[in-house]
Structures are given as C-alpha cells and as structure tokens.
Design an enzyme around this catalytic site. Structure first.
Site, PDB file in Angstrom:
ATOM      1  N   TYR A 141       0.864  -1.185   0.000  1.00 15.56           N
ATOM      2  CA  TYR A 141       0.000   0.000   0.000  1.00 15.56           C
ATOM      3  C   TYR A 141       0.898   1.231   0.000  1.00 15.56           C
ATOM      4  O   TYR A 141       1.540   1.548   1.005  1.00 15.56           O
ATOM      5  CB  TYR A 141      -0.901  -0.050   1.229  1.00 15.56           C
ATOM      6  N   LYS A 170      -1.436  -1.135  -4.100  1.00 21.21           N
ATOM      7  CA  LYS A 170      -2.502  -0.134  -3.981  1.00 21.21           C
ATOM      8  C   LYS A 170      -1.799   1.219  -4.032  1.00 21.21           C
ATOM      9  O   LYS A 170      -1.088   1.594  -3.102  1.00 21.21           O
ATOM     10  CB  LYS A 170      -3.275  -0.304  -2.680  1.00 21.21           C
TER      11      LYS A 170
END
Length: 313
Positions: A141, A170
């Site tokens: 992330y 992400k």
C-alpha cells in the site's frame, strides 16, 4: 505464481463505531450487501478510511472475521486486509489470521515512525510478511502523503520480483509516470490498483482497471458513469463527472478531513458513528451546514443507494 488483476471499484469501508467509540461489527453484513448492490467488487478493510492505525490488533482480528464470514460464499467480492506497517510482528500475526479466516488478500504499508532507509529494507519487510501467508496475494500500500515514504514503486517491484505471492500495489499517489512504469513492468505482471478517487480519469488514461477508494462507499454510481464515459470516448462527460468527484471531495477539506466520509455515509442511510481521536469530528452545526453544501452538489443524483432489502441500524 500468477494472481487475478482486480477490476472495478473496491471500497475502503469505514469501521463502524458505537456511541462509546467501540467497534460496531453488527452492521458489517448489511454494509457488505450495500456495497455489493452498488457495484463494488471488493472491500479494503482496516486501511486509512477504516482507521486501521487507531484499532487494536484484537479489534482488527474481529473485524476481519466478520467480513470474512459474510463474504465467504461470494467469490466475486474480494476482501483485502491492511495488516499495518509499524510493527512487523503484528503485521505477520494479522496476515496469518486473515489467511485462516479466508480473506482474499493482505496488504502492508511502510512504517511511518522508524522509516526504512531504502527500498531494499522496505522489500525485506514485504518479503517476511508475504512469506508468512504464501497461499494468498500480498499487496503493498503506497501512500506517501501519510507515511512520508516515497520511494518509486518501480524500484520496489524490481526488489520484490522474487516474492511469489507479491500480487501488486494499492497506489495512492499522483506520480503517473511511476504508476505507468509499474503497470507495464514485465508485461503487466503486477496488479496496480489506483487509490486517488479525485484523479480517476487520468488514471484510466494510463491503464488503470481497478481502484480502491473511500468515496466508492457512498458515490459508486458516479465513478461507474465516469468509467463508462471514458470507455465510450465521451471525454467531455468524463471530465464533468470527475469534476463532480472533485467538488464532493473538496468538502472533506472544508469540514475537517477524513472524518467527513462518515458524514456522507449518514446521508446514504448508514451510521458508522464517529472517528476516534486524534481525528476530529464535526459539530452538529457543521453537519447542518455540510448537508446544505452537499445538496448543492446534486448528491442525490449520483450517490450510492440503500436498497429496501438492506437494513442497517
């Protein structure tokens, strides 16, 4: 090991809280149905929107169990758990718990207090967590606005190329050059999930197929209309819809930041309570002014709808 590239809108759910600030997991099954009925293809739980950094490890485990239980039979709805970032042992423990519960994937973000000195250190942490759950996808992330760790992600992909279950990133940042390089790396091996709702249109232009976002909780129809306009080469309409997204998101800044998302949720019929400290919440007076501003956006025309068969209390 090759993993599916996820498509469509993956909501970053809010963690429901009760009046005393404790987690209220009883509404999660209906929350899932609400997201599903509005076209979301998954949920990224305990992330920034889900107040993951403000939750205990036991609370995260319980939230994970509830999401897993109510989605276990839905193979078209992918649940991903952000296991954290600052404490490696906790991240590994949570990842193992998620795999045992039946969660589709886990994600990890960079430590934000003692920060990795370079990409090699960050890759080493990713490698250790991913190795603990070899049977499920692992995502990094990337959100440097919160972690203050902004290594180019193309460098990370080169550094983790030996991690079999490293599925993708992400990507919550505005570096489209880096995002494109990651998307095309090794013939598109990795799943690149866009994470800036207000920049959806330019992300589509560089090849984004899946996205994770907080505003997908309460405005999923807006983004699907935007995607459809882009795919039909109606760029003028796509630009207008993106501007609606920008105007909607600007109200977060006006009324206090990330907590305003829960105010939007109240307007679509789901009361997730308030954010925990240190995040500030609106006063009642601010909420009334917020509702007036939201009405000027024409929010009812593009908001996610609470359908009759879903009951959330």
């Amino acid at each position: 090991m090759k993993f599916e590239h996820l498509q469509g809108l993956i909501a970053a759910p809010f963690t429901p809280m009760d009046n005393n600030g404790g987690i209220n997991t009883t509404i999660i099954p209906a929350y899932y149905k609400f997201l599903k009925q509005n076209g979301n293809t998954g949920a990224f739980i305990c992330g920034s929107t889900g107040e993951g950094v403000s939750l205990t490890i036991e609370e995260k485990k319980h939230i994970t169990d509830v999401w897993a239980k109510c989605t276990v039979s839905d193979k078209d709805f992918k649940v991903m758990l952000l296991v954290g970032g600052n404490t490696l042992a906790d991240c590994i423990e949570l990842a193992k718990h998620a795999q045992k519960a039946g969660i589709y994937a886990v994600s990890f973000t960079s430590p934000s207090y003692f920060k990795p000195a370079n990409v090699a250190v960050l890759a080493q942490m990713c490698r250790q967590i991913a190795a603990a759950v070899p049977g499920i996808p692992f995502y990094y992330y990337h959100i440097p606005v919160l972690t203050n760790v902004g290594f180019p992600m193309i460098d990370l992909l080169n550094a983790v190329n030996d991690v079999p279950n490293f599925a993708g990133i992400k990507y919550t940042h505005e570096d489209f050059m880096d995002f494109l390089s990651c998307s095309t790396f090794q013939n598109g091996q990795y799943d690149m999930l866009w994470g800036r709702d207000e920049n959806m249109l330019p992300a589509l232009a560089v090849g984004a197929k899946g996205a994770v976002g907080s505003t997908f909780n309460y405005a999923a129809p807006l983004y699907y209309d935007l995607i459809n306009a882009f795919e039909n080469n109606d760029l003028e309409k796509a630009q207008q819809l993106q501007q609606k997204s920008v105007d909607m998101i600007r109200l977060l800044g006006k009324y206090g930041g990330i907590s305003v998302g829960k105010a939007y949720m109240k307007l679509v019929g789901i009361d997730c309570g308030e954010f925990r400290l240190p995040v500030s919440n609106m006063t009642q007076e601010q909420f009334e002014n917020f509702k007036l501003d939201v009405s000027k956006l024409g929010f009812d025309e593009f908001k996610s709808n609470l359908q009759p068969q879903v009951s959330i209390k």
